[in-house]
Enzyme design. Structure first.
Site, mmCIF file in Angstrom:
data_model
loop_
_atom_site.group_PDB
_atom_site.id
_atom_site.type_symbol
_atom_site.label_atom_id
_atom_site.label_comp_id
_atom_site.label_asym_id
_atom_site.label_seq_id
_atom_site.Cartn_x
_atom_site.Cartn_y
_atom_site.Cartn_z
ATOM 1 N N ASP A 291 0.821 -1.220 0.000
ATOM 2 C CA ASP A 291 0.000 0.000 0.000
ATOM 3 C C ASP A 291 0.852 1.266 0.000
ATOM 4 O O ASP A 291 0.347 2.363 -0.261
ATOM 5 C CB ASP A 291 -0.973 0.009 1.179
ATOM 6 C CG ASP A 291 -0.281 -0.151 2.525
ATOM 7 O OD1 ASP A 291 0.616 0.655 2.841
ATOM 8 O OD2 ASP A 291 -0.633 -1.094 3.263
ATOM 9 N N GLU B 239 7.813 -6.259 -3.162
ATOM 10 C CA GLU B 239 6.400 -6.642 -2.990
ATOM 11 C C GLU B 239 6.058 -7.684 -4.053
ATOM 12 O O GLU B 239 6.362 -7.489 -5.230
ATOM 13 C CB GLU B 239 5.507 -5.407 -3.138
ATOM 14 C CG GLU B 239 4.031 -5.683 -3.375
ATOM 15 C CD GLU B 239 3.350 -6.408 -2.214
ATOM 16 O OE1 GLU B 239 2.712 -7.455 -2.470
ATOM 17 O OE2 GLU B 239 3.465 -5.925 -1.073
ATOM 18 N N ASP C 286 9.709 -11.999 -5.015
ATOM 19 C CA ASP C 286 9.713 -12.761 -3.770
ATOM 20 C C ASP C 286 10.790 -12.219 -2.832
ATOM 21 O O ASP C 286 11.972 -12.171 -3.196
ATOM 22 C CB ASP C 286 9.983 -14.231 -4.108
ATOM 23 C CG ASP C 286 9.947 -15.140 -2.894
ATOM 24 O OD1 ASP C 286 9.835 -14.623 -1.763
ATOM 25 O OD2 ASP C 286 10.030 -16.366 -3.077
ATOM 26 N N GLY C 287 10.388 -11.809 -1.631
ATOM 27 C CA GLY C 287 11.332 -11.281 -0.656
ATOM 28 C C GLY C 287 12.393 -12.288 -0.262
ATOM 29 O O GLY C 287 13.551 -11.925 -0.008
ATOM 30 N N ASP D 200 6.442 -5.705 6.322
ATOM 31 C CA ASP D 200 5.053 -5.244 6.422
ATOM 32 C C ASP D 200 4.189 -6.253 5.695
ATOM 33 O O ASP D 200 3.886 -6.110 4.510
ATOM 34 C CB ASP D 200 4.925 -3.849 5.806
ATOM 35 C CG ASP D 200 3.474 -3.360 5.803
ATOM 36 O OD1 ASP D 200 2.658 -3.912 6.560
ATOM 37 O OD2 ASP D 200 3.171 -2.439 5.031
ATOM 38 N N SER E 158 0.845 -9.167 5.459
ATOM 39 C CA SER E 158 -0.495 -9.485 5.921
ATOM 40 C C SER E 158 -0.368 -10.589 6.974
ATOM 41 O O SER E 158 0.730 -10.970 7.373
ATOM 42 C CB SER E 158 -1.382 -9.909 4.747
ATOM 43 O OG SER E 158 -0.746 -10.918 3.982
ATOM 44 N N ASP E 159 -1.470 -11.136 7.423
ATOM 45 C CA ASP E 159 -1.443 -12.122 8.510
ATOM 46 C C ASP E 159 -0.907 -13.473 8.030
ATOM 47 O O ASP E 159 -0.837 -13.723 6.818
ATOM 48 C CB ASP E 159 -2.841 -12.250 9.101
ATOM 49 C CG ASP E 159 -3.256 -10.975 9.824
ATOM 50 O OD1 ASP E 159 -2.714 -10.717 10.906
ATOM 51 O OD2 ASP E 159 -4.092 -10.223 9.284
#
Length: 299
Positions: free
Chosen positions: A92, A112, A143-144, A161, A163-164
């Site tokens: 975001d 991201e 891919d991080g 950062d 998501s769950d």
């Protein structure tokens, strides 16, 4: 899964069984399925626009600044000179927006996996998406894990950062991920990852904390208030490579004038210290019954 019924969006997830938050919706601004996840942007009645990924609220315009500022400035103000910063996730753009405010930061690399999240955020959430276009920020879609394997000993701070821990972000809550971050850090570097809430899913918080603790010489868990996240709180696990540190005490203390100039609405040196003061049940779950010097809950 998520539900929009009778004008209300309800966040329904197996991660917090028996509990959900509902927001009254004025309009569905965007809805699509990307290669990785379901993406929605809702215009809500009381919280501005909301970004929803796979039925889970990622941010709302009303309270996003708490999360974005704290996941950024807790690690940045714990490092003496955070010049090079890596953000994993953060599609975001809100974390990038905050990180570039720190005067020591020279360059931000953001990785991201879902390009559509970034594109949608730029279009519908420009107050956050603006971070992705800042001249100090270089954005990579990918891919991080792979990125960090290819970039070792490069970063002063790594912020995850995510998501769950379900779907595309599940792998970011494993010990192997913390080991990769360690390799990508310079000596004395700091990591900060979203780590859930002690009120709903304490086991996941403890597991994430222990993964970090197993890899880094110093490890702490702090939290902030975000009303539209489950239980109204979100936690952050911080670790430091090689050098031991007291995360509770910031090494960079901004004056009120500096905080105002940077436009910070939640973070301050006082809130930094308070973030690491845990309720007794959480203190025991994470650190055991041993009392820390002066009550400090850090290693």
């Amino acid at each position: 899964m998520d539900a929009i019924k009778d004008g209300w969006f309800s966040e329904l997830s197996t991660l917090w069984p028996g509990v959900c938050l509902s927001l009254e919706v004025e309009k569905i601004l965007h809805s699509e399925k990307s290669e990785f996840q379901d993406i929605k942007v809702l215009q809500t009645k009381s919280h501005g626009k909301a970004l929803i990924l796979d039925g889970i609220i990622q941010c709302t315009e009303n309270d996003e600044f708490s999360y974005q500022e704290m996941i950024s400035f807790l690690p940045l103000c714990s490092h003496p000179n955070p010049k090079q910063v890596l953000i994993v996730g953060g599609g975001d753009g809100g974390v990038a927006r905050e990180v570039v405010k720190h005067p020591a930061v020279e360059h931000v690399t953001q990785v991201e996996i879902d390009a559509r999240v970034m594109q949608v955020s730029k279009q519908y959430l420009p107050n956050m998406g603006v971070g992705l276009s800042h001249p100090k920020v270089s954005v990579f879609v990918g891919d991080g894990f792979k990125f960090m394997k290819e970039h070792k000993n490069q970063f002063d701070v790594i912020i995850t950062d995510s998501s769950d821990p379900i779907g595309p972000a599940e792998s970011l809550f494993q010990q192997s991920y913390f080991e990769l971050m360690r390799e990508a850090l310079k000596p004395g570097g700091i990591v900060c990852s979203q780590a859930g809430t002690v009120w709903c899913g304490l086991e996941t918080v403890v597991n994430t904390f222990n993964f970090c603790k197993n890899v880094f010489e110093s490890c702490s868990y702090g939290y902030s208030a975000v009303p539209t996240y489950p239980t109204g709180q979100i936690g952050y696990v911080l670790g430091r490579k090689i050098e031991r540190t007291n995360f509770k005490e910031p090494v960079r203390i901004f004056s009120e004038m500096e905080l105002e100039k940077m436009g910070l609405r939640y973070y301050s040196p006082e809130i930094h210290r308070a973030a690491f003061v845990l309720p007794r049940f959480a203190q025991k779950a994470l650190y055991g019954t041993e009392q820390k010097v002066n009550g400090m809950n850090h290693d």
